[in-house]
Design an enzyme around this catalytic site. Structure first.
Site, mmCIF file in Angstrom:
data_model
loop_
_atom_site.group_PDB
_atom_site.id
_atom_site.type_symbol
_atom_site.label_atom_id
_atom_site.label_comp_id
_atom_site.label_asym_id
_atom_site.label_seq_id
_atom_site.Cartn_x
_atom_site.Cartn_y
_atom_site.Cartn_z
ATOM 1 N N ALA A 13 -64.764 21.766 -13.668
ATOM 2 C CA ALA A 13 -65.839 21.800 -14.666
ATOM 3 C C ALA A 13 -66.953 20.798 -14.378
ATOM 4 O O ALA A 13 -68.128 21.058 -14.658
ATOM 5 C CB ALA A 13 -65.260 21.545 -16.051
ATOM 6 N N THR B 136 -71.261 20.796 -15.138
ATOM 7 C CA THR B 136 -71.859 20.124 -16.298
ATOM 8 C C THR B 136 -73.304 19.721 -15.983
ATOM 9 O O THR B 136 -74.167 19.758 -16.858
ATOM 10 C CB THR B 136 -71.051 18.877 -16.729
ATOM 11 O OG1 THR B 136 -70.714 18.114 -15.586
ATOM 12 C CG2 THR B 136 -69.783 19.262 -17.456
ATOM 13 N N HIS C 129 -58.861 30.589 -11.535
ATOM 14 C CA HIS C 129 -58.841 30.874 -12.978
ATOM 15 C C HIS C 129 -59.625 32.140 -13.317
ATOM 16 O O HIS C 129 -59.962 32.377 -14.474
ATOM 17 C CB HIS C 129 -59.385 29.693 -13.785
ATOM 18 C CG HIS C 129 -58.473 28.497 -13.766
ATOM 19 N ND1 HIS C 129 -58.812 27.291 -14.319
ATOM 20 C CD2 HIS C 129 -57.225 28.330 -13.253
ATOM 21 C CE1 HIS C 129 -57.810 26.422 -14.134
ATOM 22 N NE2 HIS C 129 -56.851 27.026 -13.492
ATOM 23 N N CYS D 31 -59.975 46.087 -16.542
ATOM 24 C CA CYS D 31 -58.999 46.799 -17.363
ATOM 25 C C CYS D 31 -57.620 46.225 -17.069
ATOM 26 O O CYS D 31 -57.228 46.101 -15.912
ATOM 27 C CB CYS D 31 -59.044 48.287 -17.033
ATOM 28 S SG CYS D 31 -57.685 49.203 -17.782
ATOM 29 N N SER E 279 -63.209 17.733 -10.733
ATOM 30 C CA SER E 279 -61.960 18.152 -11.373
ATOM 31 C C SER E 279 -61.167 16.914 -11.745
ATOM 32 O O SER E 279 -61.049 15.987 -10.941
ATOM 33 C CB SER E 279 -61.124 19.036 -10.444
ATOM 34 O OG SER E 279 -59.850 19.270 -11.028
HETATM 35 ZN ZN LIG Z 1 -58.217 51.370 -16.968
#
Ligand SMILES: [Zn+2]
Length: 253
Positions: A31, A35, A128, A136, A201
């Site tokens: 992060a 910043t 992440h 989906c 980090s």
């Molecule tokens: Zn799907």
């Protein structure tokens, strides 16, 4: 362990990433690199995740209200991300990759700023996930966030147009399994590098926090650039405390 906390010294030090003898650099970004681009650290005190509890993966799957809460949060973050621009530290990583020095960039960020700084996709590992698009949960097809907004505004959680599965921002939620292939790639890169850089980090979120140790065991030099202390500072040869964007401000010269 050497600690650098003045800008001119930090700028001189980082220049060797480009000009020095390192051939196989791996970087981990968190992060703190974003910043300086105006993106708040969502996990920090006062960050939006401290005001609104993150939606657990299990709740997202089970409960429509949780899904709507999660979507609302994504749109809020999307606005932050859209307003932000990559900074000199993002640009520096791109130029190191283009120079053939940086072989793998592992990021804990989901803001897409490395891509927007032109970082090559084949060298980027997003452990992440990425919150600038959705996928989906059933068939994996990609969908754009913007297209889901009217559906969420109408009070429904978006569904896949192919299979009617649940659409979710392509981030790894709390309680969701980490992406195995990405983690394997990250660990392999860490084991093979000669310099492991940590940028912004705090090295408290696992599994990212294990990677510097893997690199050091493999014989790499560890340099940590982070505003605050980290639990791994004692393993580093150098720790740099200056703000990242300013530290790399002269990197392209
Ligand atoms: Zn799907």
């Amino acid at each position: 362990m050497k600690c650098i906390d003045t800008l001119p010294e930090a700028q001189r030090f980082v220049a060797q990433f480009k000009d020095g003898s390192y051939r196989q650099i791996v970087a981990l970004t968190g992060a703190g690199i974003s910043t300086d681009s105006g993106i708040p650290d969502f996990r920090s005190p006062g960050g939006i995740w401290s005001k609104r509890q993150p939606v657990q993966y299990q709740d997202f799957v089970a409960d429509e209200d949780s899904r709507l809460e999660d979507w609302d949060r994504r749109f809020e973050m999307m606005d932050y991300f859209a307003r932000a621009e990559p900074n000199a530290a993002h640009q520096a990583m791109t130029s190191l990759a283009q120079a053939g020095k940086l072989h793998c960039l592992i990021t804990q960020n989901v803001d897409g700023l490395h891509q927007r700084a032109g970082f090559p996709n084949d060298k980027l590992v997003e452990i992440h996930g990425n919150s600038t698009f959705a996928t989906c949960l059933s068939c994996g097809v990609r969908a754009e966030l913007e297209a889901q907004k009217p559906i969420v505004d109408a009070g429904q959680s978006p569904r896949c147009s192919d299979c009617n599965g649940l659409l979710k921002a392509a981030v790894i939620s709390f309680g969701q399994q980490m992406p195995e292939m990405e983690l394997e790639r990250a660990a392999e890169a860490a084991a093979a590098c000669d310099l492991f850089l940590v940028l912004g980090s705090s090295l408290v979120v696992h599994p990212a926090a294990q990677l510097p140790a893997i690199a050091v065991r493999g014989g790499a030099d560890l340099v940590i650039l982070n505003g605050q202390e980290t639990p791994l500072d004692s393993y580093a040869s150098t720790v740099i405390r200056t703000p990242l964007a300013q530290t790399f401000a002269r990197f392209g010269e």
